[in-house]
Design an enzyme around this catalytic site. Structure first.
Site, PDB file in Angstrom:
ATOM      1  CD  GLU A 106       4.538  -5.233  42.700  1.00 42.87           C
ATOM      2  OE1 GLU A 106       5.621  -5.071  43.288  1.00 42.87           O
ATOM      3  OE2 GLU A 106       4.445  -5.634  41.532  1.00 42.87           O
ATOM      4  CG  ASP A 110       0.968   1.796  35.995  1.00 41.58           C
ATOM      5  OD1 ASP A 110       0.299   2.785  36.271  1.00 41.58           O
ATOM      6  OD2 ASP A 110       1.633   1.701  34.951  1.00 41.58           O
ATOM      7  CE  LYS A 138       1.397   5.406  38.887  1.00 44.73           C
ATOM      8  NZ  LYS A 138       2.238   5.480  37.679  1.00 44.73           N
ATOM      9  CG  PHE A 159       6.848   7.677  36.784  1.00 48.36           C
ATOM     10  CD1 PHE A 159       6.466   6.492  36.153  1.00 48.36           C
ATOM     11  CD2 PHE A 159       8.080   7.714  37.428  1.00 48.36           C
ATOM     12  CE1 PHE A 159       7.303   5.380  36.158  1.00 48.36           C
ATOM     13  CE2 PHE A 159       8.913   6.604  37.442  1.00 48.36           C
ATOM     14  CZ  PHE A 159       8.522   5.438  36.799  1.00 48.36           C
ATOM     15  CG  ASP A 166      13.304   2.054  39.116  1.00 45.22           C
ATOM     16  OD1 ASP A 166      12.190   1.492  39.251  1.00 45.22           O
ATOM     17  OD2 ASP A 166      13.996   1.940  38.089  1.00 45.22           O
ATOM     18  NE  ARG A 172      15.606   0.068  42.021  1.00 44.25           N
ATOM     19  CZ  ARG A 172      14.538  -0.370  41.377  1.00 44.25           C
ATOM     20  NH1 ARG A 172      13.360  -0.361  41.967  1.00 44.25           N
ATOM     21  NH2 ARG A 172      14.626  -0.830  40.145  1.00 44.25           N
TER      22      ARG A 172
HETATM   23  P1  IMP Z   1       1.856  -2.989  35.897  1.00 41.74           P
HETATM   24  O1  IMP Z   1       0.881  -2.935  37.049  1.00 41.74           O
HETATM   25  O2  IMP Z   1       1.977  -4.363  35.296  1.00 41.74           O
HETATM   26  O3  IMP Z   1       1.542  -1.948  34.863  1.00 41.74           O
HETATM   27  O4  IMP Z   1       3.305  -2.663  36.344  1.00 41.74           O
HETATM   28  C1  IMP Z   1       3.633  -2.311  37.600  1.00 41.74           C
HETATM   29  C2  IMP Z   1       5.120  -2.083  37.664  1.00 41.74           C
HETATM   30  O5  IMP Z   1       5.501  -0.945  36.881  1.00 41.74           O
HETATM   31  C3  IMP Z   1       5.476  -1.759  39.084  1.00 41.74           C
HETATM   32  O6  IMP Z   1       5.801  -2.917  39.821  1.00 41.74           O
HETATM   33  C4  IMP Z   1       6.623  -0.797  38.913  1.00 41.74           C
HETATM   34  O7  IMP Z   1       7.831  -1.519  38.839  1.00 41.74           O
HETATM   35  C5  IMP Z   1       6.360  -0.103  37.602  1.00 41.74           C
HETATM   36  N1  IMP Z   1       5.687   1.204  37.820  1.00 41.74           N
HETATM   37  C6  IMP Z   1       4.414   1.547  37.518  1.00 41.74           C
HETATM   38  N2  IMP Z   1       4.145   2.802  37.858  1.00 41.74           N
HETATM   39  C7  IMP Z   1       5.268   3.291  38.428  1.00 41.74           C
HETATM   40  C8  IMP Z   1       5.607   4.574  39.011  1.00 41.74           C
HETATM   41  O8  IMP Z   1       4.814   5.530  39.099  1.00 41.74           O
HETATM   42  N3  IMP Z   1       6.881   4.667  39.494  1.00 41.74           N
HETATM   43  C9  IMP Z   1       7.785   3.664  39.450  1.00 41.74           C
HETATM   44  N4  IMP Z   1       7.505   2.453  38.913  1.00 41.74           N
HETATM   45  C10 IMP Z   1       6.267   2.269  38.406  1.00 41.74           C
HETATM   46 MG    MG Z   2       7.345  -3.764  40.847  1.00 42.97          MG
END
Ligand code: IMP
Ligand code: MG
Length: 187
Positions: A106, A110, A138, A159, A166, A172
């Site tokens: 991955e 986040d 994060k 971010f 992206d 990217r």
């Molecule tokens: P989550 O962990 O379900 O909140 O989502 C993760 C996804 O959100 C990642 O796979 C990224 O595609 C996108 N994402 C989260 N933070 C960032 C960032 O800082 N930059 C770019 N994409 C991010």
């Molecule tokens: Mg992703």
């Protein structure tokens, strides 16, 4: 904000957090670690599109045991409660994971919600084992109980763009990881 405009695009790159050298060193280390865990085992690297494609391309070349590669694309929908979510698989794997030790590759964790759903979905298909490797983590943003087995870089709540990640599909292709200048979004 018009990111197709070169000048605006460059303004979005606020600060380089990890250089090409930093990334290369960390990817080599991760590749060695994965190679040591899966020698003699059927290994399948599963990349979640699109963000992880650059990381996967480098990571698979840093792994020196035989492995196969597959891709999955998923969209997440989460309700207001934030406690549960659902993931719609928009492109599924071609492999039968029950025959493999699976490593999910991955780009970034986040809130953890997307990967938590994908992990449940793949676990239900009974892989021989399942681990998660993430380029970036994060942890301060986490909303569900999900941890990577291996994380290359831990970052604060910023971010980030580049090396596959992206903002509105741009950046990217940057060879490094940078913080995006969010003040551009106000313009
Ligand atoms: P989550 O962990 O379900 O909140 O989502 C993760 C996804 O959100 C990642 O796979 C990224 O595609 C996108 N994402 C989260 N933070 C960032 C960032 O800082 N930059 C770019 N994409 C991010
Ligand atoms: Mg992703």
């Amino acid at each position: 904000m018009q990111l197709s405009d070169r000048e605006t695009y460059n303004l979005g790159i606020k600060e380089v957090l990890f250089t090409e050298d930093d990334i290369r060193d960390a990817v080599q280390k991760a590749g060695k670690h994965i190679s040591s865990l899966y020698a003699g085992k059927p290994l399948l690297l599963v990349s979640i599109l699109k963000g992880a494609f650059v990381f996967l391309a480098d990571l698979c070349r840093a792994i020196d045991v035989p492995c196969e590669i597959d891709f999955m694309e998923a969209k997440s929908y989460f309700g207001d409660t934030k406690s549960s979510g659902s993931v719609a698989v928009t492109m599924d794997l071609k492999h039968d994971v029950s025959k493999y030790h699976v490593v999910i590759v991955e780009d970034i964790i986040d809130t953890g919600r997307t990967l938590s759903e994908i992990k449940k979905l793949l676990s239900a298909r009974s892989p021989l084992s399942l681990r998660i490797v993430t380029l970036l983590d994060k942890p301060s943003r986490r909303e569900v109980d999900l941890d990577a087995d291996y994380s290359l870089f831990t970052i604060p709540d910023r971010f980030v763009i580049g090396y596959g990640l992206d903002l509105a599909e741009y950046y990217r292709s940057l060879p490094y990881i940078a913080e995006f200048d969010a003040s551009l979004l106000d313009e």
